[in-house]
Enzyme design. Sequence first.
Site, PDB file in Angstrom:
ATOM      1  N   LYS A 205       1.093  -1.242   0.055  1.00 44.70           N
ATOM      2  CA  LYS A 205      -0.087   0.015  -0.034  1.00 44.70           C
ATOM      3  C   LYS A 205       0.937   1.378   0.033  1.00 44.70           C
ATOM      4  O   LYS A 205       1.811   1.329   0.685  1.00 44.70           O
ATOM      5  CB  LYS A 205      -1.023  -0.014   1.235  1.00 44.70           C
TER       6      LYS A 205
ATOM      7  N   SER B 211      -9.858  -0.903   6.984  1.00 44.15           N
ATOM      8  CA  SER B 211      -9.300  -0.832   5.747  1.00 44.15           C
ATOM      9  C   SER B 211      -8.332  -1.843   5.181  1.00 44.15           C
ATOM     10  O   SER B 211      -8.498  -1.976   4.114  1.00 44.15           O
ATOM     11  CB  SER B 211      -8.217   0.435   5.736  1.00 44.15           C
TER      12      SER B 211
ATOM     13  N   SER C  36      -9.640   1.780   2.960  1.00 41.97           N
ATOM     14  CA  SER C  36      -8.885   2.555   2.229  1.00 41.97           C
ATOM     15  C   SER C  36      -7.950   1.579   1.285  1.00 41.97           C
ATOM     16  O   SER C  36      -7.143   2.098   0.444  1.00 41.97           O
ATOM     17  CB  SER C  36      -8.096   3.624   2.742  1.00 41.97           C
TER      18      SER C  36
HETATM   19  N1  GLN Z   1     -12.880   3.833   6.299  1.00 49.22           N
HETATM   20  C1  GLN Z   1     -12.309   4.126   7.686  1.00 49.22           C
HETATM   21  C2  GLN Z   1     -12.116   5.524   7.504  1.00 49.22           C
HETATM   22  O1  GLN Z   1     -12.485   6.389   6.683  1.00 49.22           O
HETATM   23  C3  GLN Z   1     -11.362   3.636   8.072  1.00 49.22           C
HETATM   24  C4  GLN Z   1     -10.097   3.767   7.230  1.00 49.22           C
HETATM   25  C5  GLN Z   1      -8.671   3.058   7.715  1.00 49.22           C
HETATM   26  O2  GLN Z   1      -8.954   1.835   8.160  1.00 49.22           O
HETATM   27  N2  GLN Z   1      -7.903   3.377   7.283  1.00 49.22           N
HETATM   28  O3  GLN Z   1     -11.348   6.220   8.507  1.00 49.22           O
END
Ligand code: GLN
Length: 487
Positions: free
Chosen positions: A81, A180, A156
């Site tokens: 990532k 994420s 994400s």
């Molecule tokens: N979707 C969640 C957020 O927007 C989690 C994101 C993540 O785990 N990095 O914060």
Amino acid sequence: MNQNDLKNLTIENARYLLDSRQVSSLELTESYLERIDNTESDINSFVTVSKDTAINDAKNADTLIGSGNQKLLTGIPLQLKDNLCTRGIRTTCSSKMLENFIPPYDAFVTEKLKNQGAVLLGKGNLDEFAMGSSTENSAFQSTKNPFDITRVPGGSSGGPAASVAASQCLFSLGSDTGGSIRQPASLCGVVGLKPTYGRVSRYGLIAFASSLDQIGPITHTVKDSAMVLNNIAGFDSNDSTSLNVPVPNYLETIDKGIKGFKIGVPKEYFHEGIDPEIEKIIRDSLKVLENLGAEITEISLPLTEYALSVYYIIAPSEASANLTRYDGVKYGFNYIESESMWDGIEKTRQFGFGDEVKRRILLGTYALSSGYYDAFYLKAQKVRTLIRKEFEDAFSNFDVLAMPTSPSTAFKLNEKMDDPMQMYLNDIFTIPANIAGIPSISIPAGMSHELPVGLQMMSGALQEEKLFQAAYAFEQATEWHKIKPEI
Ligand code: GLN
């Protein structure tokens, strides 16, 4: 290797092919680079493809294999990532702010994989600074779901999940602050593991919310997930929250089965908002676990309903502090035509950050400001302690908890972009594990309208063995992980 062969490849069988000299790492790497070339225009999962270094890594891996000194991941092509630092390779966080940032150092996990002789194919797309659930918040491109390119891959870590699902790499590493790794894994039909907070060092992971962030593998199978965790977990003096406890060999216990396992099913994870087909798939999955010898009990975790609110105070608060470093002075984007120093800082942040990142900075700054601190931040920390305690109590009676990963399957591109609340609700089932710091896995458990559905399991802190045991038993008894997208 031809493209169809890649679709059925796992780390486990690639290791066998490499060691028995049926394929070289260079051949394998070139096949993946070709596959990336052929599929990227549809999927958009890579921010950067590091072709030259990949070829070079592969040649070095072949030398290692030739000398018989290979390790488990030697010669295995992977993606990282793009919030994990890679020395000499651009690390953008899918933000304009870091568009041209080339880190002078490797993240702990990058170094671990390099020491294994693994092959880095490139960097995976994400929601800017890992904030989002669809990868549409990337400043560069939206990644598409390989099962239906009109839909999102989740986020994400949408790039990592989509690239594994589309067989563009053998595995990827994601980061999980509120879901994420698991939510995109669920939406793309692959295996995603968020380890215990502190199990994997966060050194070199560009910080979003430091008390919640954790790095973990996205893989085709549960065994592959265990193999990767074996090689990235462990103490690191560069991360003060990294746990100084031995790392078990997860492969030794993975196939022990789950006879007599006590599995709790919290009823709060089957509320009205959940797609009825997903509920059915998860209930069918529980029957599979029961048939394997587990005892299934419905339980209640009443504090679950507060987890989302707690998260949207703590995560933005920490993000607002972590993101102050992007001021155009030290590194990253810099608005040069400014009138003064303050104007320069303001414009750097105005033009360097996207809307969602700004929304989080505003939310966090508000929650931390004097007069609101006690009512929001402090209160959220107290509720966090209660949620953690509720899980601890549950794990004194149960080996693992089982529930859906996400309330919906992959949604359409643009469907939720104008409604942040709807987007936030997509993580309602994954966030509690981050709040409590416990490990959690998502594995393929069914298909609804030709889209993958993930089963989520959680265990007590540092009990990843139990998760792997349960997930592996389920995987061996089902065929869902074998369903690959057409692409
Ligand atoms: N979707 C969640 C957020 O927007 C989690 C994101 C993540 O785990 N990095 O914060």
